[in-house]
Enzyme design. Structure first.
Site, PDB file in Angstrom:
ATOM      1  N   HIS A  57       0.795  -1.209   0.011  1.00  0.00           N
ATOM      2  CA  HIS A  57      -0.076   0.137  -0.045  1.00  0.00           C
ATOM      3  C   HIS A  57       0.853   1.195  -0.037  1.00  0.00           C
ATOM      4  O   HIS A  57       1.491   1.546   0.865  1.00  0.00           O
ATOM      5  CB  HIS A  57      -0.897  -0.060   1.246  1.00  0.00           C
ATOM      6  CG  HIS A  57      -2.048   1.025   1.076  1.00  0.00           C
ATOM      7  ND1 HIS A  57      -3.062   1.105   0.156  1.00  0.00           N
ATOM      8  CD2 HIS A  57      -2.483   2.196   1.886  1.00  0.00           C
ATOM      9  CE1 HIS A  57      -3.869   1.977   0.554  1.00  0.00           C
ATOM     10  NE2 HIS A  57      -3.573   2.627   1.336  1.00  0.00           N
ATOM     11  N   HIS A  59       0.891   5.728  -1.424  1.00  0.00           N
ATOM     12  CA  HIS A  59       0.277   6.607  -1.976  1.00  0.00           C
ATOM     13  C   HIS A  59       1.555   7.572  -2.189  1.00  0.00           C
ATOM     14  O   HIS A  59       2.292   8.132  -1.476  1.00  0.00           O
ATOM     15  CB  HIS A  59      -0.477   7.515  -1.427  1.00  0.00           C
ATOM     16  CG  HIS A  59      -1.603   6.907  -0.922  1.00  0.00           C
ATOM     17  ND1 HIS A  59      -2.832   6.426  -1.595  1.00  0.00           N
ATOM     18  CD2 HIS A  59      -2.096   6.491   0.468  1.00  0.00           C
ATOM     19  CE1 HIS A  59      -3.392   5.572  -0.962  1.00  0.00           C
ATOM     20  NE2 HIS A  59      -3.421   5.581   0.607  1.00  0.00           N
ATOM     21  N   TYR A 126      -4.412   7.713  -6.683  1.00  0.00           N
ATOM     22  CA  TYR A 126      -5.831   8.462  -6.923  1.00  0.00           C
ATOM     23  C   TYR A 126      -5.782   9.964  -7.331  1.00  0.00           C
ATOM     24  O   TYR A 126      -6.855  10.377  -7.609  1.00  0.00           O
ATOM     25  CB  TYR A 126      -6.759   8.457  -5.630  1.00  0.00           C
ATOM     26  CG  TYR A 126      -6.127   8.971  -4.282  1.00  0.00           C
ATOM     27  CD1 TYR A 126      -6.333  10.486  -4.035  1.00  0.00           C
ATOM     28  CD2 TYR A 126      -5.383   8.298  -3.339  1.00  0.00           C
ATOM     29  CE1 TYR A 126      -5.956  10.876  -2.934  1.00  0.00           C
ATOM     30  CE2 TYR A 126      -4.885   8.773  -2.288  1.00  0.00           C
ATOM     31  CZ  TYR A 126      -5.099  10.039  -2.027  1.00  0.00           C
ATOM     32  OH  TYR A 126      -4.686  10.597  -0.892  1.00  0.00           O
ATOM     33  N   HIS A 211     -11.879   3.455  -3.803  1.00  0.00           N
ATOM     34  CA  HIS A 211     -11.068   4.046  -2.723  1.00  0.00           C
ATOM     35  C   HIS A 211     -11.343   3.542  -1.342  1.00  0.00           C
ATOM     36  O   HIS A 211     -10.681   3.236  -0.313  1.00  0.00           O
ATOM     37  CB  HIS A 211     -11.232   5.499  -2.815  1.00  0.00           C
ATOM     38  CG  HIS A 211     -10.566   6.248  -1.676  1.00  0.00           C
ATOM     39  ND1 HIS A 211     -10.928   6.553  -0.409  1.00  0.00           N
ATOM     40  CD2 HIS A 211      -9.094   6.772  -1.519  1.00  0.00           C
ATOM     41  CE1 HIS A 211     -10.199   7.091   0.393  1.00  0.00           C
ATOM     42  NE2 HIS A 211      -8.967   7.557  -0.291  1.00  0.00           N
ATOM     43  N   ARG A 214     -16.876   5.044   1.484  1.00  0.00           N
ATOM     44  CA  ARG A 214     -17.141   6.273   1.619  1.00  0.00           C
ATOM     45  C   ARG A 214     -17.251   7.139   0.263  1.00  0.00           C
ATOM     46  O   ARG A 214     -17.972   8.008  -0.023  1.00  0.00           O
ATOM     47  CB  ARG A 214     -16.273   7.118   2.573  1.00  0.00           C
ATOM     48  CG  ARG A 214     -16.233   6.672   3.972  1.00  0.00           C
ATOM     49  CD  ARG A 214     -15.127   7.600   4.602  1.00  0.00           C
ATOM     50  NE  ARG A 214     -13.855   7.036   4.716  1.00  0.00           N
ATOM     51  CZ  ARG A 214     -12.702   7.566   4.402  1.00  0.00           C
ATOM     52  NH1 ARG A 214     -12.590   8.515   3.870  1.00  0.00           N
ATOM     53  NH2 ARG A 214     -11.658   6.790   4.475  1.00  0.00           N
ATOM     54  N   HIS A 240      -9.698   0.806   0.995  1.00  0.00           N
ATOM     55  CA  HIS A 240      -9.388   1.161   2.365  1.00  0.00           C
ATOM     56  C   HIS A 240     -11.019   0.927   3.008  1.00  0.00           C
ATOM     57  O   HIS A 240     -11.885   1.096   2.550  1.00  0.00           O
ATOM     58  CB  HIS A 240      -9.245   2.726   2.502  1.00  0.00           C
ATOM     59  CG  HIS A 240      -7.980   3.573   1.989  1.00  0.00           C
ATOM     60  ND1 HIS A 240      -8.391   4.393   0.989  1.00  0.00           N
ATOM     61  CD2 HIS A 240      -6.972   2.983   2.079  1.00  0.00           C
ATOM     62  CE1 HIS A 240      -6.882   4.577   0.851  1.00  0.00           C
ATOM     63  NE2 HIS A 240      -6.188   4.275   1.430  1.00  0.00           N
ATOM     64  N   GLU A 243     -10.962   2.136   8.661  1.00  0.00           N
ATOM     65  CA  GLU A 243      -9.656   2.647   9.172  1.00  0.00           C
ATOM     66  C   GLU A 243     -10.073   3.400  10.473  1.00  0.00           C
ATOM     67  O   GLU A 243      -9.100   3.513  11.490  1.00  0.00           O
ATOM     68  CB  GLU A 243      -8.871   3.590   8.447  1.00  0.00           C
ATOM     69  CG  GLU A 243      -7.611   4.063   8.755  1.00  0.00           C
ATOM     70  CD  GLU A 243      -6.978   4.869   7.700  1.00  0.00           C
ATOM     71  OE1 GLU A 243      -7.492   5.061   6.771  1.00  0.00           O
ATOM     72  OE2 GLU A 243      -5.747   5.284   8.077  1.00  0.00           O
ATOM     73  N   HIS A 277      -6.012  -1.483   5.843  1.00  0.00           N
ATOM     74  CA  HIS A 277      -6.439  -1.362   7.260  1.00  0.00           C
ATOM     75  C   HIS A 277      -7.025  -2.241   8.241  1.00  0.00           C
ATOM     76  O   HIS A 277      -6.816  -2.982   8.995  1.00  0.00           O
ATOM     77  CB  HIS A 277      -6.790   0.448   7.591  1.00  0.00           C
ATOM     78  CG  HIS A 277      -5.947   1.305   6.996  1.00  0.00           C
ATOM     79  ND1 HIS A 277      -4.560   1.395   7.103  1.00  0.00           N
ATOM     80  CD2 HIS A 277      -6.135   2.229   5.905  1.00  0.00           C
ATOM     81  CE1 HIS A 277      -4.044   2.347   6.248  1.00  0.00           C
ATOM     82  NE2 HIS A 277      -5.173   3.028   5.462  1.00  0.00           N
ATOM     83  N   ASP A 328       2.368   3.096   2.942  1.00  0.00           N
ATOM     84  CA  ASP A 328       1.186   4.192   2.835  1.00  0.00           C
ATOM     85  C   ASP A 328       1.522   5.524   2.690  1.00  0.00           C
ATOM     86  O   ASP A 328       1.775   6.024   1.609  1.00  0.00           O
ATOM     87  CB  ASP A 328       0.163   3.826   4.014  1.00  0.00           C
ATOM     88  CG  ASP A 328      -1.386   4.435   4.101  1.00  0.00           C
ATOM     89  OD1 ASP A 328      -1.421   5.385   3.295  1.00  0.00           O
ATOM     90  OD2 ASP A 328      -1.723   4.144   4.760  1.00  0.00           O
TER      91      ASP A 328
HETATM   92  C1  NGQ Z   1      -5.678   8.426   1.359  1.00  0.00           C
HETATM   93  N1  NGQ Z   1      -4.979   7.800   3.544  1.00  0.00           N
HETATM   94  O1  NGQ Z   1      -6.399   8.272   0.247  1.00  0.00           O
HETATM   95  O2  NGQ Z   1      -4.481   8.932   1.225  1.00  0.00           O
HETATM   96  C2  NGQ Z   1      -6.168   8.071   2.801  1.00  0.00           C
HETATM   97  C3  NGQ Z   1      -6.812   9.443   3.403  1.00  0.00           C
HETATM   98  C4  NGQ Z   1      -9.129   9.007   3.049  1.00  0.00           C
HETATM   99  C5  NGQ Z   1      -5.119   7.039   4.586  1.00  0.00           C
HETATM  100  N2  NGQ Z   1      -6.368   6.415   4.905  1.00  0.00           N
HETATM  101  C6  NGQ Z   1      -7.974   9.866   2.613  1.00  0.00           C
HETATM  102  N3  NGQ Z   1      -4.175   6.562   5.390  1.00  0.00           N
HETATM  103  O3  NGQ Z   1      -9.160   7.916   3.555  1.00  0.00           O
HETATM  104  O4  NGQ Z   1     -10.088   9.793   2.823  1.00  0.00           O
HETATM  105 ZN    ZN Z   2      -4.202   4.581   1.949  1.00  0.00          ZN
END
Ligand code: NGQ
Ligand code: ZN
Length: 467
Positions: A57, A59, A126, A211, A214, A240, A243, A277, A328
């Site tokens: 994982h 980004h 993303y 993603h 949500r 995800h 988390e 997560h 991550d």
């Molecule tokens: C992300 N990161 O997409 O980079 C997410 C935060 C979200 C982590 N969850 C944004 N660690 O989950 O809305």
């Molecule tokens: Zn992530």
């Protein structure tokens, strides 16, 4: 064919002595022979050989932002800083990135990963669009930069373009900070179709990442998964999930179900899936999710950094669950340190020691490495059966520990791995790293180390100067 000899090597079955490895031009192991002698002309590695860890994982762009949110004050109206206030800052940062900056950041990050014992990475990608939210002339612009970064550094890549459509459960419209992420299901399938031959040509595995629940409503999820199956019915799928407790509460309010329960009831979750997560699960969700065959994608340093909570490893393992590690947000880019943090979280929670060891494998660093390699290989979309690691048919991804490092010198091989994970004091004990059979790190350094570091620093400096 190329070969190497190691006096000690960690095979899927445990530590073996006097092992010769041979691999093909495509970078896959064709022979793993323990209890042998080196054939003439075959070099011996300078320390114990362990499997390279798949990083499941990432980004990439967030590497340039790591360390820049460690101060109080981002939360509105006197609230405590949290995951959500961090996310607001992260969106502001993501809003400014240029394609050149994304590529420079990813190139350095992948150098760091290789030097730190990761031999492949799943990129959960993303940020798709230009700063105004409009698609680039080539919709794959930013994905292509990631592909070039992987190519230049030699790290194995699983590219996971991310579907992002809403700002919350129940179809809430996306917000301004999410404008670079948003796309229709059709636009996602077109992107995948366009990337498919490019990835094939480069030996990159292509998958899909809705993603989160949500960000993707039920019909988007259903249609995207059907479209993915039409392109490749074996492609990996990452999401995800659960988390933060606020996400669990919002999912309950929307559907009456917790996120993992909802997903298991509405998608055919199986071994192609990685649940990233999965921090907040009920006992029933632990059982069901483990039984689905999905891999739990654990990111200990990021989960600590963002205040997520702790995954219950013993419960997951008792249910037969697979798991792997991701870096991550890249607050830490160090496979050994992630293993240590994962075990330490469990120790602190339970007031026990060697929680992830087992009767079959009492050395905890050895047990964790083998599990994380197998789960990581599965989440990366490697063809089953994927034990990962040093076995015939697997990628020739391995790491030679530095037997002359003070923390390791003179110890038996299993203790060298323990010292590497628990006692190397952040001073790397990695000598050499091979990815797909090519030596990419020698004497601890990647050939691009200096130039990629300089380009990264320049990109970050320019980025922080933009407002
Ligand atoms: C992300 N990161 O997409 O980079 C997410 C935060 C979200 C982590 N969850 C944004 N660690 O989950 O809305
Ligand atoms: Zn992530």
């Amino acid at each position: 064919m190329t070969s190497l000899f190691a006096q000690d090597a960690l095979l899927p079955t445990g530590w073996a002595k006097n092992v010769q490895l041979t691999w093909s031009a495509s970078g896959h192991l064709t022979q793993v022979q323990p209890d042998t002698r080196p054939a003439s002309g075959v070099a011996t590695v300078p320390g114990p050989l362990i499997p390279g860890l798949p990083n499941l994982h990432s980004h990439a762009f967030q590497r340039a932002f790591a360390g820049l949110t460690e101060y109080r004050g981002a939360a509105p109206d006197g609230q405590q800083d949290s995951f959500w206030s961090w996310r607001t800052l992260m969106y502001r940062f993501a809003a400014r990135l240029s394609p050149e900056q994304v590529e420079a950041i990813a190139t350095w990050l992948y150098v760091e990963m290789l030097e730190a014992g990761y031999t492949s990475v799943c990129e959960f990608h993303y940020v798709h669009h230009d700063t105004d939210g409009r698609p680039y002339a080539d919709d794959a612009e930013l994905a292509l930069g990631l592909l070039r970064a992987a190519q230049a550094t030699g790290i194995g890549l699983t590219l996971l373009p991310v579907l992002y459509q809403t700002s919350g459960f129940g179809g809430l419209p996306p917000n301004h900070g999410q404008r670079r992420f948003i796309r229709s299901t059709d636009a996602m399938l077109k992107l995948l179709q366009g990337l498919n031959p490019v990835c094939d040509a480069q030996g990159v595995r292509l998958g899909l990442a809705p993603h989160s629940l949500r960000a993707v409503p039920p019909e988007g999820l259903r249609e995207a998964l059907a479209g993915l199956d039409a392109i490749d019915p074996t492609a990996p799928i990452h999401i995800h999930i659960a988390e933060q407790t606020a996400e669990v509460d919002a999912c309950l309010a929307w559907s009456g179900q917790r996120p993992v329960d909802w997903l298991l009831d509405h998608a055919a979750v199986d071994g192609r899936w990685c649940l990233v997560h999965a921090t907040h699960m009920s006992d029933a969700e632990y059982q069901r999710a483990a039984a689905s065959g999905a891999v739990a994608g654990l990111c200990p340093s990021t989960e600590a950094n963002l205040g997520d909570g702790l995954f219950d490893m013993p419960r997951w393992l008792a249910a037969g669950g697979a798991w792997g590690l991701g870096s991550d947000s890249h607050a830490t880019v160090n496979a050994a340190e992630e293993l240590m943090l994962l075990e330490y979280g469990q120790r602190l929670q339970r007031r026990e020691r060697n929680v992830l060891a087992s009767a079959a494998q009492p050395q905890v660093a050895t047990a964790m490495t083998l599990q994380a390699v197998a789960g990581g290989a599965q989440a990366s979309g490697r063809a089953p059966p994927c034990s990962g690691g040093l076995a015939v048919g697997q990628r020739a991804d391995f790491v030679a520990l530095d037997a002359s490092h003070v923390a390791l010198a003179g110890l038996p091989a299993p203790d060298m791995l323990s010292a590497h994970v628990f006692a190397s004091h952040r001073r790397s004990a990695i000598a050499s790293v091979w990815a797909a059979g090519r030596e990419r790190v020698s004497a601890g350094h990647h050939a691009l180390h200096t130039s990629a570091a300089a380009a990264f620093v320049a990109a970050r400096t320019r980025l922080l100067a933009t407002t």
